[in-house]
Design a protein around this motif. Structure first.
Motif, mmCIF file in Angstrom:
data_model
loop_
_atom_site.group_PDB
_atom_site.id
_atom_site.type_symbol
_atom_site.label_atom_id
_atom_site.label_comp_id
_atom_site.label_asym_id
_atom_site.label_seq_id
_atom_site.Cartn_x
_atom_site.Cartn_y
_atom_site.Cartn_z
ATOM 1 N N GLY A 16 11.889 0.311 -18.591
ATOM 2 C CA GLY A 16 10.811 1.406 -18.799
ATOM 3 C C GLY A 16 9.795 1.164 -18.897
ATOM 4 O O GLY A 16 8.848 0.322 -18.115
ATOM 5 N N THR A 17 8.807 1.409 -20.183
ATOM 6 C CA THR A 17 7.273 1.247 -20.325
ATOM 7 C C THR A 17 7.156 -0.129 -21.068
ATOM 8 O O THR A 17 6.063 -0.497 -21.396
ATOM 9 C CB THR A 17 6.418 2.330 -20.929
ATOM 10 N N ASP A 18 8.161 -0.967 -21.310
ATOM 11 C CA ASP A 18 7.926 -2.280 -22.045
ATOM 12 C C ASP A 18 7.241 -2.934 -21.409
ATOM 13 O O ASP A 18 7.082 -2.835 -19.884
ATOM 14 C CB ASP A 18 9.423 -2.961 -22.283
ATOM 15 N N ALA A 60 2.439 -13.243 -29.077
ATOM 16 C CA ALA A 60 1.010 -12.628 -29.205
ATOM 17 C C ALA A 60 1.473 -11.443 -29.983
ATOM 18 O O ALA A 60 0.481 -10.891 -30.640
ATOM 19 C CB ALA A 60 0.334 -12.455 -28.084
ATOM 20 N N GLY A 61 2.566 -10.855 -30.130
ATOM 21 C CA GLY A 61 2.886 -9.414 -30.593
ATOM 22 C C GLY A 61 4.461 -9.312 -31.221
ATOM 23 O O GLY A 61 5.086 -10.310 -31.099
ATOM 24 N N GLN A 186 -0.071 1.023 -26.196
ATOM 25 C CA GLN A 186 1.376 0.826 -26.894
ATOM 26 C C GLN A 186 1.173 0.340 -28.522
ATOM 27 O O GLN A 186 1.866 0.985 -29.270
ATOM 28 C CB GLN A 186 2.331 -0.023 -26.200
ATOM 29 N N GLN A 187 0.447 -0.652 -28.590
ATOM 30 C CA GLN A 187 0.158 -1.109 -29.870
ATOM 31 C C GLN A 187 -0.220 -0.124 -30.931
ATOM 32 O O GLN A 187 0.037 0.034 -32.051
ATOM 33 C CB GLN A 187 -0.551 -2.532 -29.846
ATOM 34 N N HIS A 188 -1.165 0.597 -30.477
ATOM 35 C CA HIS A 188 -1.801 1.834 -31.066
ATOM 36 C C HIS A 188 -0.673 2.846 -31.533
ATOM 37 O O HIS A 188 -0.596 3.238 -32.495
ATOM 38 C CB HIS A 188 -2.952 2.496 -30.417
ATOM 39 N N ASP A 189 -0.062 3.154 -30.199
ATOM 40 C CA ASP A 189 1.191 4.316 -30.676
ATOM 41 C C ASP A 189 2.134 3.778 -31.790
ATOM 42 O O ASP A 189 2.614 4.535 -32.426
ATOM 43 C CB ASP A 189 1.654 4.440 -29.177
ATOM 44 N N SER A 190 2.327 2.477 -31.632
ATOM 45 C CA SER A 190 3.476 1.998 -32.562
ATOM 46 C C SER A 190 2.812 1.809 -33.897
ATOM 47 O O SER A 190 3.491 2.359 -34.778
ATOM 48 C CB SER A 190 3.719 0.282 -32.199
ATOM 49 N N ALA A 191 1.585 1.541 -34.163
ATOM 50 C CA ALA A 191 1.030 1.691 -35.374
ATOM 51 C C ALA A 191 0.798 2.906 -35.902
ATOM 52 O O ALA A 191 0.813 3.273 -37.104
ATOM 53 C CB ALA A 191 -0.457 0.914 -35.191
ATOM 54 N N THR A 192 0.836 4.084 -35.085
ATOM 55 C CA THR A 192 0.492 5.495 -35.635
ATOM 56 C C THR A 192 1.800 6.423 -35.715
ATOM 57 O O THR A 192 1.856 7.284 -35.922
ATOM 58 C CB THR A 192 -0.408 6.093 -34.921
ATOM 59 N N GLY A 196 6.338 4.153 -28.027
ATOM 60 C CA GLY A 196 5.453 4.093 -26.800
ATOM 61 C C GLY A 196 6.432 3.330 -25.881
ATOM 62 O O GLY A 196 6.044 2.858 -24.625
ATOM 63 N N HIS A 197 7.785 3.525 -25.925
ATOM 64 C CA HIS A 197 8.686 2.896 -25.208
ATOM 65 C C HIS A 197 9.467 4.038 -24.583
ATOM 66 O O HIS A 197 9.855 4.991 -25.225
ATOM 67 C CB HIS A 197 9.726 1.701 -25.943
ATOM 68 N N ALA A 198 10.116 3.638 -23.504
ATOM 69 C CA ALA A 198 11.193 4.490 -22.910
ATOM 70 C C ALA A 198 12.467 4.635 -23.490
ATOM 71 O O ALA A 198 12.788 3.529 -24.045
ATOM 72 C CB ALA A 198 11.310 4.261 -21.456
ATOM 73 N N GLU A 199 12.930 5.734 -23.652
ATOM 74 C CA GLU A 199 14.092 5.790 -24.518
ATOM 75 C C GLU A 199 15.398 5.389 -23.568
ATOM 76 O O GLU A 199 15.248 5.792 -22.422
ATOM 77 C CB GLU A 199 14.481 7.245 -25.001
#
Length: 201
Positions: A16-18, A60-61, A186-192, A196-199
């Motif tokens: 997916g979007t990973d 790094a993440g 994606q980092q921003h979406d995860s933090a909020t 950010g990933h496809a199911e």
């Protein structure tokens, strides 16, 4: 035996979007043409480096990070395997598409005709699964997603390249910028709290 386009379709569906680091040559061209995403980092003219670049991103993440190598490119950058095993990133999966040839170089055979790549990845400390068909590849990738890494999936595919695939002529700097911006988003979406990933069903 599945061809590379079939394998790449399975990879795209599961990943997916990973973040996905992609080896050069026909693999990058075929994936970009049929399943291109901003979350793909195509390493144009950088054979043998996908595994190492993916490792750097994983360290790094906290993203689930994937890297695609061919058998020829993995053998060229084989020193990445012990580094992967030593650093043991929990969110990293190496996907090896093994057709026993340099398909973009007149189908010149690789040493994978004589060396079992799954044995090499396992010896380096990666939890390794082998796949021979689309269902087996999907199962191995889903298991890798659900497991602590580093993991490796070695998929045996048919030789040759898909016909009439256009050249990937994007500026490498543009590809890198697009990938970096997607990673930051994606980092921003995860933090909020946004996914950010496809199911994967």
């Amino acid at each position: 035996m599945m061809d590379r386009l079939t394998a790449l379709a399975v990879v795209d569906d599961v990943v997916g979007t990973d973040p996905l680091v992609v080896t050069c040559g026909a693999t990058a061209r075929e994936l970009a043409h049929h399943h291109g995403r901003d979350s793909h980092l195509y390493l144009l003219d950088s054979m043998g480096l996908s595994a190492a670049v993916g490792l750097g991103i994983a360290l790094a993440g906290d993203h689930r990070v994937w890297a695609i190598e061919g058998d020829g490119s993995l053998l060229m950058g084989l020193n990445a395997l012990p580094t992967l095993g030593a650093n043991a990133p929990a969110t990293y999966t190496l996907i090896v598409l093994d057709n026993h040839q340099h398909a973009s170089a007149d189908k010149m055979p690789t040493q994978a005709e004589h060396v079992r790549l799954a044995h090499l990845t396992a010896a380096a400390g990666l939890k390794t699964a082998a796949a021979m068909d689309p269902d087996g590849l999907r199962e191995a990738l889903l298991n890798a997603r659900a497991s602590a890494g580093p993991t490796a999936v070695v998929a045996r595919i048919a030789g040759g390249n898909a016909p009439n695939t256009p050249w990937l002529l994007d500026d490498p700097a543009t590809i890198a910028t697009r990938f970096r911006q997607n990673l930051l988003l994606q980092q921003h979406d995860s933090a909020t709290g946004r996914d950010g990933h496809a199911e994967v069903l």
